[in-house]
Design a protein around this motif. Structure first.
Motif, PDB file in Angstrom:
ATOM      1  N   ASP A 477      -6.290  -4.039  13.510  1.00  0.00           N
ATOM      2  CA  ASP A 477      -5.127  -3.799  14.363  1.00  0.00           C
ATOM      3  C   ASP A 477      -4.577  -2.413  13.996  1.00  0.00           C
ATOM      4  N   ALA A 478      -4.994  -1.422  14.759  1.00  0.00           N
ATOM      5  CA  ALA A 478      -4.686  -0.030  14.385  1.00  0.00           C
ATOM      6  C   ALA A 478      -3.182   0.232  14.395  1.00  0.00           C
ATOM      7  N   GLN A 479      -2.461  -0.370  15.346  1.00  0.00           N
ATOM      8  CA  GLN A 479      -1.017  -0.129  15.404  1.00  0.00           C
ATOM      9  C   GLN A 479      -0.323  -0.739  14.188  1.00  0.00           C
ATOM     10  N   ALA A 480      -0.764  -1.925  13.787  1.00  0.00           N
ATOM     11  CA  ALA A 480      -0.178  -2.567  12.599  1.00  0.00           C
ATOM     12  C   ALA A 480      -0.398  -1.670  11.379  1.00  0.00           C
ATOM     13  N   ALA A 481      -1.587  -1.083  11.277  1.00  0.00           N
ATOM     14  CA  ALA A 481      -1.881  -0.207  10.129  1.00  0.00           C
ATOM     15  C   ALA A 481      -0.964   1.012  10.144  1.00  0.00           C
ATOM     16  N   LEU A 482      -0.732   1.548  11.337  1.00  0.00           N
ATOM     17  CA  LEU A 482       0.172   2.709  11.433  1.00  0.00           C
ATOM     18  C   LEU A 482       1.597   2.294  11.051  1.00  0.00           C
ATOM     19  N   ASP A 483       1.993   1.086  11.473  1.00  0.00           N
ATOM     20  CA  ASP A 483       3.359   0.627  11.220  1.00  0.00           C
ATOM     21  C   ASP A 483       3.664   0.501   9.723  1.00  0.00           C
ATOM     22  N   CYS A 484       2.652   0.128   8.929  1.00  0.00           N
ATOM     23  CA  CYS A 484       2.964  -0.071   7.501  1.00  0.00           C
ATOM     24  C   CYS A 484       2.441   1.074   6.633  1.00  0.00           C
ATOM     25  N   ALA A 485       1.963   2.143   7.280  1.00  0.00           N
ATOM     26  CA  ALA A 485       1.347   3.243   6.523  1.00  0.00           C
ATOM     27  C   ALA A 485       2.309   3.838   5.489  1.00  0.00           C
ATOM     28  N   GLU A 486       3.561   4.054   5.874  1.00  0.00           N
ATOM     29  CA  GLU A 486       4.479   4.720   4.942  1.00  0.00           C
ATOM     30  C   GLU A 486       4.747   3.846   3.712  1.00  0.00           C
ATOM     31  N   LYS A 487       4.953   2.552   3.979  1.00  0.00           N
ATOM     32  CA  LYS A 487       5.209   1.625   2.869  1.00  0.00           C
ATOM     33  C   LYS A 487       4.042   1.672   1.858  1.00  0.00           C
ATOM     34  N   VAL A 488       2.831   1.645   2.382  1.00  0.00           N
ATOM     35  CA  VAL A 488       1.644   1.630   1.519  1.00  0.00           C
ATOM     36  C   VAL A 488       1.491   2.973   0.798  1.00  0.00           C
ATOM     37  N   ALA A 489       1.726   4.064   1.532  1.00  0.00           N
ATOM     38  CA  ALA A 489       1.589   5.393   0.916  1.00  0.00           C
ATOM     39  C   ALA A 489       2.597   5.552  -0.231  1.00  0.00           C
ATOM     40  N   ARG A 490       3.809   5.056  -0.042  1.00  0.00           N
ATOM     41  CA  ARG A 490       4.839   5.182  -1.093  1.00  0.00           C
ATOM     42  C   ARG A 490       4.442   4.402  -2.352  1.00  0.00           C
ATOM     43  N   LEU A 491       3.917   3.221  -2.141  1.00  0.00           N
ATOM     44  CA  LEU A 491       3.508   2.420  -3.301  1.00  0.00           C
ATOM     45  C   LEU A 491       2.315   3.079  -4.017  1.00  0.00           C
ATOM     46  N   MET A 492       1.386   3.603  -3.235  1.00  0.00           N
ATOM     47  CA  MET A 492       0.237   4.298  -3.851  1.00  0.00           C
ATOM     48  C   MET A 492       0.726   5.498  -4.662  1.00  0.00           C
ATOM     49  N   ALA A 493       1.669   6.238  -4.085  1.00  0.00           N
ATOM     50  CA  ALA A 493       2.182   7.445  -4.768  1.00  0.00           C
ATOM     51  C   ALA A 493       2.834   7.053  -6.098  1.00  0.00           C
ATOM     52  N   GLU A 494       3.571   5.949  -6.076  1.00  0.00           N
ATOM     53  CA  GLU A 494       4.215   5.455  -7.301  1.00  0.00           C
ATOM     54  C   GLU A 494       3.160   5.153  -8.370  1.00  0.00           C
ATOM     55  N   GLU A 495       2.128   4.457  -7.955  1.00  0.00           N
ATOM     56  CA  GLU A 495       1.054   4.076  -8.884  1.00  0.00           C
ATOM     57  C   GLU A 495       0.275   5.277  -9.405  1.00  0.00           C
ATOM     58  N   MET A 496       0.080   6.268  -8.521  1.00  0.00           N
ATOM     59  CA  MET A 496      -0.789   7.401  -8.862  1.00  0.00           C
ATOM     60  C   MET A 496      -0.010   8.604  -9.392  1.00  0.00           C
ATOM     61  N   GLY A 497       1.327   8.482  -9.425  1.00  0.00           N
ATOM     62  CA  GLY A 497       2.156   9.600  -9.902  1.00  0.00           C
ATOM     63  C   GLY A 497       2.134  10.779  -8.931  1.00  0.00           C
ATOM     64  N   LYS A 498       2.169  10.474  -7.642  1.00  0.00           N
ATOM     65  CA  LYS A 498       2.128  11.548  -6.633  1.00  0.00           C
ATOM     66  C   LYS A 498       3.524  11.775  -6.057  1.00  0.00           C
ATOM     67  N   ASP A 499       3.712  12.972  -5.447  1.00  0.00           N
ATOM     68  CA  ASP A 499       5.054  13.340  -4.968  1.00  0.00           C
ATOM     69  C   ASP A 499       5.193  13.178  -3.445  1.00  0.00           C
ATOM     70  N   GLU A 500       6.364  13.602  -2.937  1.00  0.00           N
ATOM     71  CA  GLU A 500       6.664  13.481  -1.504  1.00  0.00           C
ATOM     72  C   GLU A 500       5.660  14.273  -0.664  1.00  0.00           C
ATOM     73  N   GLU A 501       5.247  15.399  -1.210  1.00  0.00           N
ATOM     74  CA  GLU A 501       4.305  16.250  -0.464  1.00  0.00           C
ATOM     75  C   GLU A 501       2.984  15.495  -0.231  1.00  0.00           C
ATOM     76  N   TRP A 502       2.537  14.783  -1.266  1.00  0.00           N
ATOM     77  CA  TRP A 502       1.307  13.993  -1.152  1.00  0.00           C
ATOM     78  C   TRP A 502       1.480  12.902  -0.088  1.00  0.00           C
ATOM     79  N   ILE A 503       2.650  12.257  -0.133  1.00  0.00           N
ATOM     80  CA  ILE A 503       2.900  11.170   0.840  1.00  0.00           C
ATOM     81  C   ILE A 503       2.850  11.732   2.264  1.00  0.00           C
ATOM     82  N   ALA A 504       3.518  12.873   2.460  1.00  0.00           N
ATOM     83  CA  ALA A 504       3.557  13.461   3.809  1.00  0.00           C
ATOM     84  C   ALA A 504       2.146  13.833   4.274  1.00  0.00           C
ATOM     85  N   ALA A 505       1.354  14.415   3.364  1.00  0.00           N
ATOM     86  CA  ALA A 505      -0.005  14.831   3.742  1.00  0.00           C
ATOM     87  C   ALA A 505      -0.872  13.616   4.073  1.00  0.00           C
ATOM     88  N   GLU A 506      -0.734  12.560   3.264  1.00  0.00           N
ATOM     89  CA  GLU A 506      -1.519  11.338   3.512  1.00  0.00           C
ATOM     90  C   GLU A 506      -1.150  10.719   4.859  1.00  0.00           C
TER      91      GLU A 506
END
Ligand SMILES: Cc1cc2nc3c(=O)[nH]c(=O)nc-3n(C[C@H](O)[C@H](O)[C@H](O)COP(=O)(O)OP(=O)(O)OC[C@H]3O[C@@H](n4cnc5c(N)ncnc54)[C@H](O)[C@@H]3O)c2cc1C
Length: 521
Positions: A477-506
């Motif tokens: 479900d491509a729309q569902a994936a887009l809908d939760c993309a930010e939530k997932v990217a933020r959690l990944m960034a937390e785990e990987m020690g990445k910053d806002e710039e990384w989140i925006a690029a992802e």
């Protein structure tokens, strides 16, 4: 699997690996699995993520191929049926025994398909998943409530295997990694090293994340790059002729209730002479596929409008509720790495789907063609070339009996199944941090702990790795994936020690990719 630890293994410049593999799809991973089963040292380099190419875009069938049987390719069918049986034994957490129903409209259909499927059953011998049989019109309609009843005579039920392709690729990578192989995603092979006699001695890779370069020495080098095989062959020899003809197949994903029940629909003869499947998978219905020649290999091929229309039109002929473009949750396209046809012929469906191992003068061993189902045998046949290339003895293959990562007899239920014996560890993460117990998307059973697990234990590096191949939301479900993309990217960034710039690029990258999986209405 720890990416940093594996990269560290490359810092020893004197190390000579027995085998270095280019490509982390089913073919390359099959080579890695077989080589570790023989006690060999192995390094595998994948320029993107494991199974990012064709190997995450299949119809998800572990099959001998009823269609190949009809074409008389008995050897291919026999080999694939054997491999199907082995894989279901070695990876019960990633495979299913799926019932398929062929709707029949005439007595002749009944006779013809019943006979063909009895041969299919017979060929599977003791690895058969169950006997095929004729069922009445009433039973066909009861088992597949969404099927169009007009002119229906009955159905033939038969059994084949089904799997989660990207998760299986990951499990093979993890199995090889645990057996000591150095398995790396996001490492691109940029050139090959040769000695003064023109024989291959190693390759140069670039980490696509840090951009660091590493030279790697190996006794044998395997080109397992699917539709990209010609790029490596030409890296080896700029004069090398083209060997691959990409052929595109697309799938549309619909709500499961378009068909209803638990059985899959198999349409044996479409207008273009192919077969079309509608298969229940992770709570949705995957419908496909097509066979369209494409010129260029691509990691993210796009479905053509005519392919989308063809699948919708063909499926509509068999379903009471006719799907429209609005009903499509996602569309995904993959490229078959078919052997290029001989001059004068362009019909890829007439080309054998058997695999081929090609040995170049430099010692480069290329594995091309084949199917997901036969990945292990393809690996075995490739590693068998080791003696020819190096003059050294090669131990016997033991990959037939390797239980894949996560193997358990106690299969977890629901969506936890794919994690096998590790499901409990992920559930423990959610107990450790209650925020991780919440769901990723209201329409999906996955929880945030799975994102943490994907980063910590499954080498996920990018948002697309998680949403597309660790959990399969993008293709479901491509729309569902887009809908939760930010939530997932933020959690990944937390785990990987990445910053806002990384989140925006992802997020930007993912948005671009995901748009290709949405259908414009
Ligand atoms: C539409 C469709 C449906 C299919 N359905 C089925 C099915 O139901 N059952 C079945 O058994 N088979 C099926 N197949 C066939 C099966 O999916 C393929 O045979 C198989 O996935 C091919 O795997 P591969 O490893 O050869 O290629 P790929 O999966 O494409 O892997 C090649 C990898 O090489 C990497 N690479 C390329 N260049 C470099 C480089 N320079 N450095 C490092 N890495 C590099 C790429 O990034 C890629 O990940 C299907 C195929 C298609 C297209």
């Amino acid at each position: 699997m720890n990416r940093e630890e594996n990269l560290n293994q490359l810092r020893d410049k004197d190390k000579i690996w027995d085998i270095a593999i280019i490509g982390g799809g089913s073919s390359g991973l099959g080579v890695a699995l077989d080589a570790v089963s023989r006690g060999m040292s192995v390094a595998l380099f994948e320029k993107a993520d494991f199974a990012k190419g064709t190997s995450s875009r299949s119809t998800k069938l572990l099959h001998g191929g009823v269609r190949y049987l009809a074409q008389g390719d008995v050897f291919l069918v026999l080999e694939a049926l054997k491999e199907r049986g082995r894989l279901i034994k070695n990876a019960p957490h990633l495979t299913e025994n799926q019932a398929f129903i062929i709707p029949v409209y005439t007595l002749w259909d009944r006779v013809q398909y019943s006979a063909g499927l009895k041969i299919y059953d017979y060929m599977a011998a003791n690895l058969s998943l169950g006997p095929s049989r004729y069922i009445s019109k009433e039973e066909t309609l009861r088992r597949m409530p969404g099927i169009e009843p007009k002119n229906l005579y009955g159905g033939i039920v038969y059994f084949d295997g089904q799997f989660d392709d990207a998760r299986l690729a990951l499990a093979i990578a993890q199995t090889a990694d645990h057996a000591g192989a150095c398995i790396l995603n996001y490492t691109k092979v940029t050139s090959l090293q040769k000695n003064e006699h023109g024989k291959l001695t190693g390759l140069n890779i670039q980490d696509q994340i840090s951009k660091k370069k590493y030279p790697v020495q190996a006794r044998m080098i395997v080109n397992a790059t699917g539709v990209f095989a010609d790029n490596i062959l030409q890296m080896d020899n700029p004069e090398a002729p083209k060997t691959i003809q990409p052929s595109q197949g697309i799938h549309l994903v619909l709500d499961q209730d378009f068909l209803g029940g638990k059985d899959a629909l198999m349409i044996p003869k479409t207008k273009d002479g192919r077969v079309l499947f509608a298969v229940p998978w992770h709570g949705k219905l995957v419908v496909g596929t097509t066979d369209t020649l494409r010129e260029k290999p691509k990691l993210e091929p796009e479905a053509l409008q005519k392919e989308i229309e063809f699948v919708i039109e063909t499926a509509s002929g068999y379903l009471t509720r006719k799907p429209t473009r609005e009903d499509v949750k996602a569309v995904f396209a993959g490229l078959r790495p078919l052997a290029r046809p001989k001059e004068g012929s362009t019909k890829t469906k007439e080309i054998s789907r058997s695999h081929k191992v090609i040995l170049s003068e430099s010692g480069l061993v290329s594995i091309t063609g084949g199917k997901w189902t036969t990945f292990r045998k393809m690996g075995e046949d490739t590693v068998d070339y080791y003696s020819k290339v190096t003059g050294l003895k090669v131990p016997d293959s033991k990959s037939q009996d390797i239980l894949l990562y996560g193997y358990t007899r106690d299969i977890p239920s629901g969506h936890w199944k794919v994690y096998g014996s590790h499901a409990g560890q992920i559930q423990d993460l959610a107990k450790e941090n209650s925020a991780w117990a919440s769901s990723i998307h209201p329409d999906f059973p996955n929880i945030l702990a799975e994102v943490v697990w994907a980063v910590r234990s499954e080498m996920a590096q990018k948002l697309d790795d998680v949403l597309s191949r660790r959990i399969r939301m993008l293709i479901l479900d491509a729309q569902a994936a887009l809908d939760c993309a930010e939530k997932v990217a933020r959690l990944m960034a937390e785990e990987m020690g990445k910053d806002e710039e990384w989140i925006a690029a992802e997020l930007e990258d993912f948005q671009k990719t995901a748009t290709k999986y949405l259908i414009k209405t």
